[in-house]
Design a protein around this motif. Sequence first.
Motif: not given
Length: 265
Positions: A81-90
């Motif tokens: 949800a936060r997109g931590a380290n470029g992994l954002r995927d709602r």
Amino acid sequence: GFGGGVEGHGVRLPSRRASLVGLGETGRYPSGALGWYHGGVWWSWWLMTVAHGSDGAELPPEPGCAAGDAAACRVAAAAYARGANGLRDRARATALYERACDLGDPGACVVLAEDRRVGRGGPVDVSGALALYVRACDRGDAGACHAVGDLYDTGALGWPDGRAAGEWYLRECEAGALEACTAAGLWVERGDARGVTSDPNGLKLFSKACNGGDHRACSLMAERYARGADGAVKDLTVAYRWYAAGCAEPADIPSCRELGAQMLV
């Protein structure tokens, strides 16, 4: 980090994701899944490989979550949800929050409820939000109980229902949220509590809230003793004791104002 990629369980990680691991403290999540703490987030080995590998193939989900660890699902969901380290995927975050909620994590249910209430990631769904808040409240989340009360109190479901709101505020109070005891006391005074509680007035609830540190409740107690209203016998000495309690830090301004006025008499 491992700039050129690493091998893990037979899966080669893309360089972008490989750079996430090897940072911070290595250890085990309570579920037993290997992982790393980095940036305040638990990154499990399989969380690094979730979604797609370097060849575009779908990879297995984070093992702690797949094994039924609700907290692991919630942590993974928050990272997406936060997109931590470029992994954002709602979409992936929502799916993981839903699994965490189904596994009994009240915090995950609250996140989903908030999303539905405001229409984050989809249409506004107040009824769906209500159902999720109720699930979280039933699992001990006092804030969720308050949210249910607010939905009824504000008419968000289509009509204001003070009686239903108060029932949920009372549940929140019983769960230990003292500000809810204040709200429940006002609910009793309005007469919406008949048949739900035997208390004839809100004094017990205000007293509980004040003694627990909600200084607005102290002011409400004082006002009733000052007027001799709502079940309190008029007694200015008792009233100013309650005002004094309310003026303690963090101060309730009306209590301090009434104390100051008394000193000028």
